[in-house]
Design an enzyme around this catalytic site. Structure first.
Site, mmCIF file in Angstrom:
data_model
loop_
_atom_site.group_PDB
_atom_site.id
_atom_site.type_symbol
_atom_site.label_atom_id
_atom_site.label_comp_id
_atom_site.label_asym_id
_atom_site.label_seq_id
_atom_site.Cartn_x
_atom_site.Cartn_y
_atom_site.Cartn_z
ATOM 1 N N ASP A 10 0.861 -1.180 0.000
ATOM 2 C CA ASP A 10 0.000 0.000 0.000
ATOM 3 C C ASP A 10 0.898 1.232 0.000
ATOM 4 O O ASP A 10 2.098 1.143 0.265
ATOM 5 C CB ASP A 10 -0.890 -0.005 1.263
ATOM 6 C CG ASP A 10 -1.799 1.217 1.315
ATOM 7 O OD1 ASP A 10 -2.381 1.572 0.270
ATOM 8 O OD2 ASP A 10 -1.907 1.838 2.391
ATOM 9 N N SER A 11 0.279 2.388 -0.243
ATOM 10 C CA SER A 11 1.033 3.639 -0.165
ATOM 11 C C SER A 11 1.476 3.926 1.271
ATOM 12 O O SER A 11 2.363 4.730 1.490
ATOM 13 C CB SER A 11 0.168 4.785 -0.675
ATOM 14 O OG SER A 11 -1.037 4.835 0.050
ATOM 15 N N CYS A 73 -3.733 -0.906 -2.087
ATOM 16 C CA CYS A 73 -4.028 0.502 -2.380
ATOM 17 C C CYS A 73 -4.975 0.610 -3.583
ATOM 18 O O CYS A 73 -4.670 0.104 -4.673
ATOM 19 C CB CYS A 73 -2.703 1.195 -2.695
ATOM 20 S SG CYS A 73 -2.860 2.921 -3.092
ATOM 21 N N ASN A 74 -6.104 1.281 -3.383
ATOM 22 C CA ASN A 74 -7.059 1.468 -4.486
ATOM 23 C C ASN A 74 -6.436 2.286 -5.620
ATOM 24 O O ASN A 74 -6.644 1.996 -6.791
ATOM 25 C CB ASN A 74 -8.309 2.197 -3.986
ATOM 26 C CG ASN A 74 -9.269 1.273 -3.274
ATOM 27 O OD1 ASN A 74 -10.236 0.811 -3.838
ATOM 28 N ND2 ASN A 74 -8.976 0.969 -2.008
ATOM 29 N N THR A 75 -5.683 3.321 -5.246
ATOM 30 C CA THR A 75 -5.095 4.184 -6.268
ATOM 31 C C THR A 75 -4.126 3.399 -7.144
ATOM 32 O O THR A 75 -4.149 3.492 -8.370
ATOM 33 C CB THR A 75 -4.358 5.372 -5.607
ATOM 34 O OG1 THR A 75 -5.241 6.003 -4.671
ATOM 35 C CG2 THR A 75 -3.904 6.384 -6.624
ATOM 36 N N GLU A 152 -5.818 9.645 9.361
ATOM 37 C CA GLU A 152 -4.444 9.601 9.876
ATOM 38 C C GLU A 152 -4.306 10.444 11.140
ATOM 39 O O GLU A 152 -3.453 10.183 11.988
ATOM 40 C CB GLU A 152 -3.471 10.054 8.796
ATOM 41 C CG GLU A 152 -3.637 9.173 7.569
ATOM 42 C CD GLU A 152 -2.365 8.727 6.916
ATOM 43 O OE1 GLU A 152 -1.393 9.462 7.010
ATOM 44 O OE2 GLU A 152 -2.376 7.632 6.305
ATOM 45 N N CYS A 184 -11.142 3.245 -0.995
ATOM 46 C CA CYS A 184 -9.847 3.737 -0.488
ATOM 47 C C CYS A 184 -9.555 2.969 0.793
ATOM 48 O O CYS A 184 -10.464 2.702 1.588
ATOM 49 C CB CYS A 184 -9.934 5.237 -0.216
ATOM 50 S SG CYS A 184 -8.485 5.913 0.608
ATOM 51 N N HIS A 186 -8.358 3.721 3.544
ATOM 52 C CA HIS A 186 -8.636 4.347 4.843
ATOM 53 C C HIS A 186 -10.122 4.349 5.215
ATOM 54 O O HIS A 186 -10.472 4.506 6.374
ATOM 55 C CB HIS A 186 -8.158 5.798 4.849
ATOM 56 C CG HIS A 186 -6.675 5.949 4.874
ATOM 57 N ND1 HIS A 186 -5.857 5.412 3.899
ATOM 58 C CD2 HIS A 186 -5.851 6.570 5.759
ATOM 59 C CE1 HIS A 186 -4.598 5.710 4.179
ATOM 60 N NE2 HIS A 186 -4.565 6.411 5.301
HETATM 61 N N1 DGL Z 1 -3.946 3.910 -0.092
HETATM 62 C C1 DGL Z 1 -4.590 4.957 -0.876
HETATM 63 C C2 DGL Z 1 -5.794 4.372 -1.605
HETATM 64 O O1 DGL Z 1 -6.368 3.369 -1.217
HETATM 65 C C3 DGL Z 1 -5.018 6.123 0.004
HETATM 66 C C4 DGL Z 1 -3.882 6.927 0.561
HETATM 67 C C5 DGL Z 1 -3.048 7.629 -0.480
HETATM 68 O O2 DGL Z 1 -3.547 8.538 -1.185
HETATM 69 O O3 DGL Z 1 -1.896 7.249 -0.626
HETATM 70 O O4 DGL Z 1 -6.199 4.897 -2.617
#
Ligand code: DGL
Length: 267
Positions: A10-11, A73-75, A152, A184, A186
């Site tokens: 993940d990010s 990570c969705n992104t 966060e 996402c 989070h």
């Molecule tokens: N992990 C990212 C997501 O699920 C969210 C946090 C980020 O923008 O890095 O898209």
């Protein structure tokens, strides 16, 4: 049987919500988790940058002898899954495909809301996959960039978070959605707050659970399940360590795993 670990990345720390579902659904599996805490957020970065970072992470995870990789990570899933699958010879799963398929199952009135980072919403990936599965479904997407910093900060159900949720979700509610994809990492931590705003008639879809089930089915079909005879061993890596990791780890996994710091730029 294959007792090698599953890589999850993940990010940052948000992907621990996906690790939680994987631990729940795949009880015998070992996890190697990588959180790119030095370079987050990914949600505001370009497709090229997110893909470059993701490739480095996959290269790193392959040095840990993983048998499959989950992009928590969705992104990164929305922007880079295809390219990663083309580049690497290891089974790679994102969260967007399972999340979209769960949304198709969840909606009754065929009106689905998607919330995520700017980088996820920009790709239109959820919408594309949902409409490919059922073209009569209407999809309404909304980027909610303030949700990540609020989580966060630990503000998962404060007045400010409620107001922010009301502002973001108002237009989706006006469209009459009956299902909302938490697109996402989070957002599952905001489930209570979001649930209060949208009400009990809107089903919240968490792609993480469906992703864990998809991976489980894949491992079973390919005879790659861990036989569970050895002690379990989850290992966590980050590109930068602060106490924030411990706080979110405790929140998501109800346990603090101490991560090791690695130089991801060298991969
Ligand atoms: N992990 C990212 C997501 O699920 C969210 C946090 C980020 O923008 O890095 O898209």
């Amino acid at each position: 049987m294959d007792n090698r670990p599953i890589g999850i990345f993940d990010s940052g720390v948000g992907g621990l919500t996906v690790a939680k579902q994987v631990m729940k659904v795949l009880k015998n599996e070992n996890i190697v988790y990588f959180g790119d805490t030095a370079r987050l957020p990914y949600g505001s970065k370009s497709k090229e940058t997110v893909t470059r970072f993701s490739k480095q992470i996959v290269r790193f995870l392959l040095t840990k002898n993983v048998k499959a990789i989950i992009i928590a990570c969705n992104t990164a899933s929305a922007n880079s899954l295809e390219e990663l699958r083309k580049t690497f010879d290891v089974p790679i799963f994102g969260v967007v495909v399972p999340g979209a398929s769960e949304a198709v199952k969840a909606t009754k009135n065929k009106k689905v809301g998607i919330i995520g980072t700017l980088g996820t919403v920009r790709t239109g990936e959820y919408k594309k996959l949902i409409c490919e599965a059922d073209s009569s479904i209407q999809v309404f997407s909304k980027a909610c960039p303030l949700f990540v910093p609020l989580v966060e900060e630990g503000w998962t159900n404060t007045e400010i978070t409620k107001l922010t949720a009301k502002e973001y979700l108002g237009e989706l509610l006006k469209e009459g959605i009956d299902s909302l994809v938490l697109g996402c990492t989070h957002y599952p931590l905001l489930k209570r707050c979001i649930g209060d705003i949208v009400g009990e008639n809107v089903k919240l879809v968490d792609p993480a659970k469906e992703t864990a089930i998809t991976v489980k089915n894949f491992l079973i079909d390919n005879n790659m399940i861990n036989d569970g005879k050895e002690d379990k061993n989850h290992i966590f890596y980050v590109s930068d360590y602060t106490e924030q990791f411990d706080v979110l780890c405790e929140k998501a996994l109800k346990k603090v795993y101490k991560p090791q710091v690695i130089d991801i730029e060298s991969y």
